[in-house]
Scaffold this motif. Structure first.
Motif, mmCIF file in Angstrom:
data_model
loop_
_atom_site.group_PDB
_atom_site.id
_atom_site.type_symbol
_atom_site.label_atom_id
_atom_site.label_comp_id
_atom_site.label_asym_id
_atom_site.label_seq_id
_atom_site.Cartn_x
_atom_site.Cartn_y
_atom_site.Cartn_z
ATOM 1 N N ARG A 15 0.815 -1.103 0.020
ATOM 2 C CA ARG A 15 0.108 0.147 0.016
ATOM 3 C C ARG A 15 0.755 1.233 -0.062
ATOM 4 O O ARG A 15 1.849 1.339 0.808
ATOM 5 N N THR A 16 0.804 2.241 -0.989
ATOM 6 C CA THR A 16 1.397 3.335 -1.059
ATOM 7 C C THR A 16 0.763 4.406 -1.402
ATOM 8 O O THR A 16 -0.603 4.218 -1.452
ATOM 9 N N GLU A 20 -2.838 0.565 -4.035
ATOM 10 C CA GLU A 20 -2.769 -0.790 -3.364
ATOM 11 C C GLU A 20 -2.813 -1.911 -4.268
ATOM 12 O O GLU A 20 -3.521 -2.106 -4.892
ATOM 13 N N GLU A 83 3.010 -0.962 4.507
ATOM 14 C CA GLU A 83 2.508 0.274 3.986
ATOM 15 C C GLU A 83 3.307 1.578 4.064
ATOM 16 O O GLU A 83 4.166 1.470 4.885
ATOM 17 N N TYR A 84 3.490 2.476 2.952
ATOM 18 C CA TYR A 84 4.442 3.480 2.791
ATOM 19 C C TYR A 84 3.751 4.925 3.118
ATOM 20 O O TYR A 84 2.649 4.864 2.922
ATOM 21 N N GLU A 85 4.607 5.810 3.973
ATOM 22 C CA GLU A 85 4.014 7.105 4.398
ATOM 23 C C GLU A 85 4.027 7.843 3.196
ATOM 24 O O GLU A 85 4.515 7.450 2.146
ATOM 25 N N ARG A 91 8.288 3.028 5.733
ATOM 26 C CA ARG A 91 7.277 2.328 5.648
ATOM 27 C C ARG A 91 7.160 1.370 6.921
ATOM 28 O O ARG A 91 7.865 1.370 7.712
ATOM 29 N N LEU A 94 2.941 -4.459 7.896
ATOM 30 C CA LEU A 94 1.492 -4.633 8.446
ATOM 31 C C LEU A 94 1.417 -6.141 8.893
ATOM 32 O O LEU A 94 0.525 -6.528 9.875
ATOM 33 N N ASP A 228 6.007 2.962 -6.211
ATOM 34 C CA ASP A 228 6.305 1.826 -5.287
ATOM 35 C C ASP A 228 7.776 1.692 -5.070
ATOM 36 O O ASP A 228 8.447 1.249 -6.105
#
Length: 299
Positions: A15-16, A20, A83-85, A91, A94, A228
């Motif tokens: 997820r970026t 996703e 997941e990336y900020e 990241r 998760l 990504d």
């Protein structure tokens, strides 16, 4: 010349800020093997479960990657979700499900043991050492690592470094290993651990090479849009080894050129989710991007 690449083979859920995707082809061996395959034949060692999609095996084969060393085991393939900020420099994980990777032991087919160039991808240092013990005098051995092994297997990593020619790590890992926050100050301390050459990756700020021949600074390609960044470091390492294996001449010249080609390939990786962009890439596009880098950095 050919390259032997050992590492993880995974299914990644990513997820970026750009979107996703679920259960994409991933893992250090996957990214590195595809990146190296633009330059030389590749032999890949990893492990997958019986849930591993055939379409991903087909992708490997389209790139001409030798899969005799890819183990298939009953169970589930290693799965990572992250997941990336917003700026994608940070990241968080998760979910991690090791699956068949938990019992992975990289035993090489006899035909692999003469491979001249070896990339020990991001797996436990004890497993990287196990690979080296099976090899028959390779021309060059490169090793990648990550912060996890610095925390949990530091002594194994230090033993490994006495047997590798080229050590690749990022700037935060260099600081963690040496206690030096500045990458340039860390370089001589890293080389004192054993490797002839050390490359410290600095993400969008390029990479530093240090050896007896001096230091070289390679730029990163300035992307306008990052989709990504997963696998960019593994793609850098794979392309680097592939170019080195394909080249001739003095090592220092080959390494400098290889770092620029590696930066170009890694930049393509960031333009799509997982390996989707590298799967559509060709050598002509790589050469064009290298020419751009040359023009932007010449003075």
């Amino acid at each position: 010349m050919s390259v032997l690449i050992v590492g993880s083979t995974a299914l990644d859920s990513i997820r970026t800020p750009r979107g996703e995707r679920d259960r994409l082809l991933g893992g250090s061996a996957s990214y590195a093997a595809v990146a190296a395959s633009f330059f030389v034949p590749v032999r890949m060692v990893g492990v997958v479960g019986d849930d591993f999609p055939r379409t991903y095996l087909a992708l490997y084969r389209r790139r001409g990657i030798d899969l005799a060393g890819l183990q298939r085991r009953p169970g589930r393939t290693f799965h990572w979700a992250g997941e990336y900020e917003a700026n994608m420099n940070r990241r968080r994980t998760l979910h991690t499900e090791l699956g068949v990777f938990e019992q992975f032991r990289p035993d090489l087919p006899p035909s692999y043991r003469q491979t001249p160039f070896v990339l020990l991808g991001n797996i436990a240092p004890a497993l990287q050492m196990h690979v080296l013990e099976q090899m028959n005098r390779p021309v060059l051995v490169a090793a990648d690592t990550m912060d996890l092994w610095l925390q949990t297997a530091r002594e194994d990593l230090l033993r490994l470094l006495r047997r590798v020619d080229l050590f690749i790590l990022n700037d935060s890992e260099a600081a963690q290993l040496t206690g030096e926050d500045h990458a340039v100050a860390a370089l001589p301390r890293l080389r004192a651990l054993g490797p002839r050459w050390v490359i410290v990756k600095k993400g969008e700020h390029g990479a530093l090479l240090s050896g007896l021949e001096g230091m070289f600074i390679a730029p990163a390609y300035p992307l306008r849009r990052v989709v990504d960044p997963t696998g960019a470091g593994d793609s850098f390492a794979g392309a680097l080894l592939g170019f080195l294996a394909a080249g001739r001449g003095a090592w220092q010249t080959r390494l400098r050129k290889a770092m620029v080609y590696a930066a170009a390939v890694a930049s393509f990786c960031c333009e799509g989710f997982g390996l989707t962009r590298l799967a559509r890439l060709n050598r002509e596009a790589i050469e064009a991007r290298v020419r751009e880098l040359q023009q932007m950095t010449r003075f």
